[in-house]
Write an enzyme that holds these catalytic residues in place. Sequence first.
Site, PDB file in Angstrom:
ATOM      1  N   HIS A   1     -18.505   6.151 -39.838  1.00  0.00           N
ATOM      2  CA  HIS A   1     -18.447   6.345 -38.380  1.00  0.00           C
ATOM      3  C   HIS A   1     -17.085   6.922 -37.959  1.00  0.00           C
ATOM      4  O   HIS A   1     -16.292   6.261 -37.284  1.00  0.00           O
ATOM      5  CB  HIS A   1     -18.707   5.019 -37.647  1.00  0.00           C
TER       6      HIS A   1
ATOM      7  N   ARG B   1     -26.216   7.714 -33.279  1.00  0.00           N
ATOM      8  CA  ARG B   1     -26.218   6.262 -33.435  1.00  0.00           C
ATOM      9  C   ARG B   1     -27.197   5.896 -34.550  1.00  0.00           C
ATOM     10  O   ARG B   1     -28.261   6.511 -34.679  1.00  0.00           O
ATOM     11  CB  ARG B   1     -26.655   5.563 -32.144  1.00  0.00           C
TER      12      ARG B   1
ATOM     13  N   GLU C   1     -24.150  -1.151 -39.000  1.00  0.00           N
ATOM     14  CA  GLU C   1     -22.813  -0.885 -39.530  1.00  0.00           C
ATOM     15  C   GLU C   1     -21.848  -2.026 -39.185  1.00  0.00           C
ATOM     16  O   GLU C   1     -21.981  -2.632 -38.117  1.00  0.00           O
ATOM     17  CB  GLU C   1     -22.278   0.470 -39.028  1.00  0.00           C
TER      18      GLU C   1
HETATM   19  C1  DGY Z   1     -18.499   7.101 -29.396  1.00  0.00           C
HETATM   20  O1  DGY Z   1     -17.583   7.575 -28.714  1.00  0.00           O
HETATM   21  O2  DGY Z   1     -19.514   6.640 -28.901  1.00  0.00           O
HETATM   22  C2  DGY Z   1     -18.329   7.161 -30.888  1.00  0.00           C
HETATM   23  O3  DGY Z   1     -19.370   6.682 -31.590  1.00  0.00           O
HETATM   24  C3  DGY Z   1     -16.996   6.628 -31.305  1.00  0.00           C
HETATM   25  O4  DGY Z   1     -16.168   7.701 -30.996  1.00  0.00           O
END
Ligand code: DGY
Length: 323
Positions: A289, A242, A271
Amino acid sequence: MMKPSVLLTRRWPNVVEQKLAEDYDVVLNRDDRPLSEADFREAIAKYDAVLPTVTDKISAEAMDVPKARTKILANYGVGFSHIDVSAAAKHGIAITNTPDVLSECTADLAMTLMLMVARRAGEGEREVRAGGWSGWRPTHLIGTKVSGKTLGIIGFGRIGQQMARRAHHGFGMEIVVYNRSPVDPSILAQFNARQISSLDDLLPLCDFVSLHCPGGAENRNMINAARLDLMKPDAFLINTARGEVVNEHALAQALMFDTIGGAALDVFDAEPRINPMLAQCDNLVMLPHMGSATKEAREAMGFRVLDNLNDFFKGSAPRDRVA
Ligand code: DGY
């Protein structure tokens, strides 16, 4: 019998949308437009289940709705730090996520990033496309060898372990791990990995550091200026976890002053907005992402949400209930 009403907050793979529509009274987001806080308040008053994803910030205010109808937020994705978990608990709203089914693809992308930044693939691609390649020469775009180096994995859950599998068995890397809780020695043994009890002790050991921990307030700015200083001057940082886990200002400074070798990011703090300082760094690879962005993973994520919903509305415990 009336089918439970369900709102999808974004477009999902077709096959999953179709299957959901067979079993539930589904409202799709055909325009794929992100919802606002006001939209969420309305949704929580109106639908039995809301199916959000990483782009949906579901705050305490959004859930504080008189006569709320929603009983479950069945999240599409493994991370759920965009949902205020304590507010959901206060309003008796269950939260589920979609682990396992995206672990391999996310680890594949973390490997992609690690190789790209070490081998300067982003710079090379930009040079070719810009028509700036003058031909082969022994000193051109010299990168760093990956095989046999030491990889530090921060967060040794399912995705971290898949990363270790690829790096150790595919690239002969030595694996060191930092994880909040002790990792079962039999799991570490699969990758001949060592768990290091403090992050500050792990960072100086690594040629590559890959983040696989959750986001949220607890891990915000975990990689800050002091921690970047602990990295070797030629080490690389990879983030598919993240954006908030890394202090982007500190990272940009480290990249600009070459106090680390480079970085590769799939996730960003605000983002899709990119910190302009990052955009100036050549020793940085950036992707939008896309860790779980394969047909296989995205469909499996949708079907995993469906499993969770089915369990919930049958009255049994959803397999992926996280709160
Ligand atoms: C998640 O699953 O948390 C990702 O960031 C998106 O697949």
